[in-house]
Design a protein around this motif. Sequence first.
Motif, mmCIF file in Angstrom:
data_model
loop_
_atom_site.group_PDB
_atom_site.id
_atom_site.type_symbol
_atom_site.label_atom_id
_atom_site.label_comp_id
_atom_site.label_asym_id
_atom_site.label_seq_id
_atom_site.Cartn_x
_atom_site.Cartn_y
_atom_site.Cartn_z
ATOM 1 N N ILE A 227 1.342 -1.131 -0.608
ATOM 2 C CA ILE A 227 -0.054 0.006 -0.458
ATOM 3 C C ILE A 227 1.003 1.666 -0.273
ATOM 4 O O ILE A 227 1.981 1.470 1.058
ATOM 5 N N TYR A 228 0.946 2.040 -0.857
ATOM 6 C CA TYR A 228 1.717 3.171 -1.198
ATOM 7 C C TYR A 228 0.683 4.379 -1.586
ATOM 8 O O TYR A 228 -0.401 3.857 -2.417
ATOM 9 N N GLY A 229 1.950 5.691 -1.365
ATOM 10 C CA GLY A 229 1.218 6.943 -2.647
ATOM 11 C C GLY A 229 -0.520 7.027 -2.092
ATOM 12 O O GLY A 229 -0.986 7.404 -0.820
ATOM 13 N N GLY A 230 -1.490 7.332 -3.271
ATOM 14 C CA GLY A 230 -2.605 8.352 -2.514
ATOM 15 C C GLY A 230 -3.287 7.300 -1.765
ATOM 16 O O GLY A 230 -4.696 7.622 -1.263
ATOM 17 N N ILE A 232 -2.186 5.242 1.117
ATOM 18 C CA ILE A 232 -2.216 5.051 2.960
ATOM 19 C C ILE A 232 -3.310 6.208 3.273
ATOM 20 O O ILE A 232 -3.283 6.070 4.054
ATOM 21 N N PRO A 233 -3.540 7.438 2.689
ATOM 22 C CA PRO A 233 -4.931 8.280 3.692
ATOM 23 C C PRO A 233 -6.398 7.971 3.203
ATOM 24 O O PRO A 233 -6.206 7.894 4.465
ATOM 25 N N LYS A 234 -6.259 6.965 2.498
ATOM 26 C CA LYS A 234 -6.861 6.156 2.673
ATOM 27 C C LYS A 234 -7.299 5.698 3.861
ATOM 28 O O LYS A 234 -8.059 5.314 4.595
ATOM 29 N N VAL A 235 -6.627 4.761 3.892
ATOM 30 C CA VAL A 235 -6.875 2.928 4.756
ATOM 31 C C VAL A 235 -6.162 3.901 5.683
ATOM 32 O O VAL A 235 -7.029 3.355 6.527
ATOM 33 N N ARG A 236 -5.734 4.414 6.522
ATOM 34 C CA ARG A 236 -5.733 5.416 7.577
ATOM 35 C C ARG A 236 -6.984 6.285 8.059
ATOM 36 O O ARG A 236 -6.862 5.970 9.086
ATOM 37 N N ALA A 237 -7.844 6.611 7.456
ATOM 38 C CA ALA A 237 -8.882 7.597 7.986
ATOM 39 C C ALA A 237 -9.632 5.887 8.290
ATOM 40 O O ALA A 237 -10.155 5.830 9.358
ATOM 41 N N ALA A 238 -9.632 5.401 7.605
ATOM 42 C CA ALA A 238 -10.598 3.981 7.570
ATOM 43 C C ALA A 238 -10.391 2.911 8.886
ATOM 44 O O ALA A 238 -10.794 2.777 9.230
#
Length: 277
Positions: A227-230, A232-238
């Motif tokens: 998991i990299y780039g854009g 990462i913020p998606k999964v962090r927020a999840a």
Amino acid sequence: MTQSGTLNPNKKEDFKGLFVMKCGGSTLAALPDSFFEDLRELQETGFQPVIVHGGGPAISDNLAKLGIESRFVNGLRVTTEEVLDVVEMTLAGSINKAIVRRIQGSGGQALGLSGEDGNLILARPVANSAEVGLVGEVTGVKAEIVTGILSMGYIPVIAPIGVDAEGQRYNINADTAAGAVASYVNSPKMIVVTDVPGIMSTVEGKKIVLPSVTVQDIEDLIESGEIYGGMIPKVRAAMDCIQGSVSEVVIVDGKEPRVLSRVLQGEELGTRIIRSN
């Protein structure tokens, strides 16, 4: 819920069909009309969609047209007051209203607003604000504004701009804002609509979609570089909202036919992020 607005926002049982959907502005622009027809049908049958949207590429395009430099630090846009004016114009203006028009063009009912309206999204500077400027993290969401809009029979369409007690605006990552809204309105599910089929991993030399991952699995995938780039913020927020009231986050490809209905009916599509096995 009915279109006449008989839903009572103070009664939890009225919101059993509530779900928060996050979508990027460029992804939404590319979605077929059938996606919005599916959304309308869900609204008509009693589901309560709440949309939080982004718009990074459009912001970059508008900044370029105005001769303003785009810079990023660890995936966050460096945001000056000048940049923030363009962020607000793009997110709360053109993109927000384009989404509202597409929903209403399909026969649905939508009301667009930003996190500034009614102090909907309260924010403070992120920890590294010295590097990134006016980028915010969410400190609160006025859930009663969201439920009030739902009670009138409209889909809230929210642009992720926050505000503090002094009225200072902040640029907020859309994934982060969506996760916070989902937690504060007690949504059992958040659906992240993207242009990819889900979280991918390499198994026996082939890229496959992982049907289900835990928070620990995600940490491992980030560490390994899968998991990299854009993403990462998606999964962090999840992961952030999974620790709140949200029991699962589903990442799906918005171009899948009737993707929202199928996910809400329990069909295995994309990647489900859950607390643990």
